[in-house]
Design a protein around this motif. Structure first.
Motif, PDB file in Angstrom:
ATOM      1  N   ASN A   1      73.480  25.165  17.440  1.00 49.76           N
ATOM      2  CA  ASN A   1      74.166  24.230  18.336  1.00 49.76           C
ATOM      3  C   ASN A   1      74.858  24.987  19.462  1.00 49.76           C
ATOM      4  OD1 ASN A   1      75.185  21.626  19.140  1.00 49.76           O
ATOM      5  ND2 ASN A   1      77.167  22.281  18.361  1.00 49.76           N
ATOM      6  N   TYR A   2      75.510  26.108  19.137  1.00 49.83           N
ATOM      7  CA  TYR A   2      76.179  26.918  20.152  1.00 49.83           C
ATOM      8  C   TYR A   2      75.160  27.454  21.175  1.00 49.83           C
ATOM      9  CZ  TYR A   2      80.654  27.063  17.637  1.00 49.83           C
ATOM     10  OH  TYR A   2      81.843  26.726  17.039  1.00 49.83           O
ATOM     11  N   LYS A   3      74.017  27.928  20.675  1.00 48.67           N
ATOM     12  CA  LYS A   3      72.990  28.454  21.577  1.00 48.67           C
ATOM     13  C   LYS A   3      72.449  27.351  22.488  1.00 48.67           C
ATOM     14  CE  LYS A   3      70.345  30.489  18.460  1.00 48.67           C
ATOM     15  NZ  LYS A   3      69.219  31.297  17.920  1.00 48.67           N
TER      16      LYS A   3
ATOM     17  N   ASN B   1      82.995  22.370  22.603  1.00 54.65           N
ATOM     18  CA  ASN B   1      81.971  23.237  22.005  1.00 54.65           C
ATOM     19  C   ASN B   1      81.500  24.295  22.991  1.00 54.65           C
ATOM     20  OD1 ASN B   1      81.829  22.159  19.429  1.00 54.65           O
ATOM     21  ND2 ASN B   1      80.288  20.645  19.968  1.00 54.65           N
TER      22      ASN B   1
ATOM     23  N   TYR C   1      74.942  26.677  25.254  1.00 55.15           N
ATOM     24  CA  TYR C   1      74.939  27.709  26.297  1.00 55.15           C
ATOM     25  C   TYR C   1      73.710  27.560  27.191  1.00 55.15           C
ATOM     26  CZ  TYR C   1      75.408  32.076  28.766  1.00 55.15           C
ATOM     27  OH  TYR C   1      75.551  32.999  29.782  1.00 55.15           O
TER      28      TYR C   1
ATOM     29  N   THR D   1      84.121  26.916  23.312  1.00 53.24           N
ATOM     30  CA  THR D   1      84.158  27.799  22.141  1.00 53.24           C
ATOM     31  C   THR D   1      83.168  28.947  22.303  1.00 53.24           C
ATOM     32  OG1 THR D   1      84.814  25.981  20.685  1.00 53.24           O
ATOM     33  CG2 THR D   1      83.830  27.912  19.638  1.00 53.24           C
ATOM     34  N   VAL D   2      81.939  28.633  22.744  1.00 52.09           N
ATOM     35  CA  VAL D   2      80.917  29.666  22.934  1.00 52.09           C
ATOM     36  C   VAL D   2      81.302  30.609  24.061  1.00 52.09           C
ATOM     37  CG1 VAL D   2      78.473  30.082  23.367  1.00 52.09           C
ATOM     38  CG2 VAL D   2      79.171  27.998  22.218  1.00 52.09           C
TER      39      VAL D   2
ATOM     40  N   GLN E   1      84.147  33.014  23.254  1.00 56.82           N
ATOM     41  CA  GLN E   1      83.733  34.113  22.374  1.00 56.82           C
ATOM     42  C   GLN E   1      82.954  35.175  23.143  1.00 56.82           C
ATOM     43  OE1 GLN E   1      81.711  32.848  18.791  1.00 56.82           O
ATOM     44  NE2 GLN E   1      83.200  31.225  18.392  1.00 56.82           N
TER      45      GLN E   1
ATOM     46  N   THR F   1      75.259  25.461  13.070  1.00 61.75           N
ATOM     47  CA  THR F   1      76.354  25.648  14.034  1.00 61.75           C
ATOM     48  C   THR F   1      75.949  26.656  15.104  1.00 61.75           C
ATOM     49  OG1 THR F   1      77.977  25.206  12.291  1.00 61.75           O
ATOM     50  CG2 THR F   1      78.787  26.276  14.287  1.00 61.75           C
TER      51      THR F   1
END
Length: 386
Positions: free
Chosen positions: A69-71, A115, A74, A118-119, A122, A66
């Motif tokens: 995936n976030y990185k 997604n 971005y 979400t990043v 945060q 996860t």
């Protein structure tokens, strides 16, 4: 130009410039307000990318796949688009314009934009917590975009009908070109496993004596630390780890045959993270990906439809064509057959590995309502009150 200088909380001399005295006075007032509110002076020079690096170093509590995936989201979509903007200059309109760009220019699906949001949310929350900005400019933006698009009809999940399902598998079984795809297609349609669960299936996960399959890991293809490749991960939620019954004899038959011949088919065993004996491979004997399966579905469907159209013309009838569908629709097809066969919602939830009971309930309700409409249409012409 006019300039104003001051000393920040770290005793560093700062400067701001303006073309007019009125503009300089306004900037001076903003600086005084920032100092009064505890906003860091370096916020004027700190970019979104700078805060991202801080978030990346400090973030904990996410599963590795996860986090990767976030990185990836971005680095691919945010860094070069709005990442160079200073956090203090970022406004809600900038975020909204960015999300519109992702949807309209990059043609990203809502789930992908979700997604990314979400990043970004945060990261900007961290900027608020660390006194770089007063409030998070991304707050509520994605929700409002979804609300604005609420008038559009929701994308309907496609489930193959029983006839389409049988035609698809029968065509594969008789095709010299595509018959090697039969085992994985039968298992996907006959178990409802997610594609990463199915491609990661090993010989040790299959218990043909008790007719069960243990789902305890995923095989994914992803970019991690800048390198693209296959990785073993654990299921995303606790409910994803489960033991499912083999409900179709054809599934057991395909798995039994595959296990019996796999040493001959694949003399070289594949090992990853302690897992070995992977059942499904590509033609080179390497790991199978969702992309491989989706391309196969597309080629098989095109070939079937072409043949069916010719046959229907010869027999002077309407052709029974396959719709455009993907590997995920095969999972939905299995769930549809399950909902048509039983009203035990808890059983359906456990077999599907749904973390949220409402997910199962929504699918079950939708399918039963569809069936009710079909049955009502079939019988209403035969009903007479008077």
């Amino acid at each position: 130009t006019y300039h104003f200088s001051w000393t920040d909380a770290n005793h560093k001399r700062r400067y701001v410039y303006a073309k007019t005295l009125d503009e300089l006075r306004y900037k001076e007032e903003q600086i005084a307000k920032d100092k009064s509110d505890g906003i860091k002076a370096e916020a004027r020079y700190t970019t979104v990318n700078d805060i991202y690096e801080l978030w990346k170093d400090l973030k904990r509590g996410l599963k590795n796949n996860t986090f990767e995936n976030y990185k990836y989201m971005y680095e691919t979509f945010v860094r070069h688009q709005i990442g160079s903007k200073t956090v203090s200059s970022l406004r809600k309109t900038d975020i909204k314009r960015f999300y519109n760009y992702l949807a309209d220019e990059r043609h990203l699906k809502p789930a992908t934009i979700d997604n990314i949001h979400t990043v970004l949310h945060q990261i900007l929350d961290m900027a608020v917590d660390d006194d770089y900005i007063r409030k998070n400019p991304s707050k509520g933006v994605y929700r409002s975009l979804k609300t604005e698009g609420a008038g559009a009809p929701p994308k309907k999940r496609i489930a193959l009908t029983m006839t389409q399902q049988k035609n698809f598998l029968r065509f594969i079984s008789k095709s010299p070109m595509y018959s090697h795809w039969l085992p994985v297609m039968v298992v996907l349609l006959g178990t409802g496993m997610r594609v990463a669960e199915c491609t990661g299936l090993t010989k040790n996960d299959v218990d043909l004596e008790n007719n069960t399959i243990s789902v305890n890991h995923n095989l994914i293809y992803r970019v991690i630390d800048g390198k693209a490749g296959f990785h073993i991960t654990t299921p995303k939620t606790a409910s994803g780890t489960r033991t499912i019954p083999i409900l179709y004899p054809q599934v057991a038959e395909q798995l039994r045959t595959l296990i019996e011949v796999m040493d001959t088919l694949y003399p070289e065993d594949l090992v990853m993270n302690g897992y070995h004996g992977f059942l499904f491979r590509n033609r080179e004997g390497y790991f199978l990906s969702a992309h491989n399966i989706n391309r196969a579905i597309q080629r098989i469907s095109i070939a079937y439809n072409a043949e069916e159209m010719d046959q229907a013309e010869l027999e002077d009838r309407e052709p029974e064509l396959l719709p455009h569908f993907s590997v995920h629709n095969m999972r939905h097809t299995f769930c549809t057959r399950l909902c048509e066969s039983t009203n035990d919602i808890k059983f359906i939830q456990q077999v599907m590995g749904h973390a949220d009971f409402s997910t199962t309930m929504d699918i079950y309700t939708h399918i039963t309502q569809e069936n009710m409409r079909e049955k009502a249409e079939a019988i209403k012409g035969n009903l007479v009150l008077m």
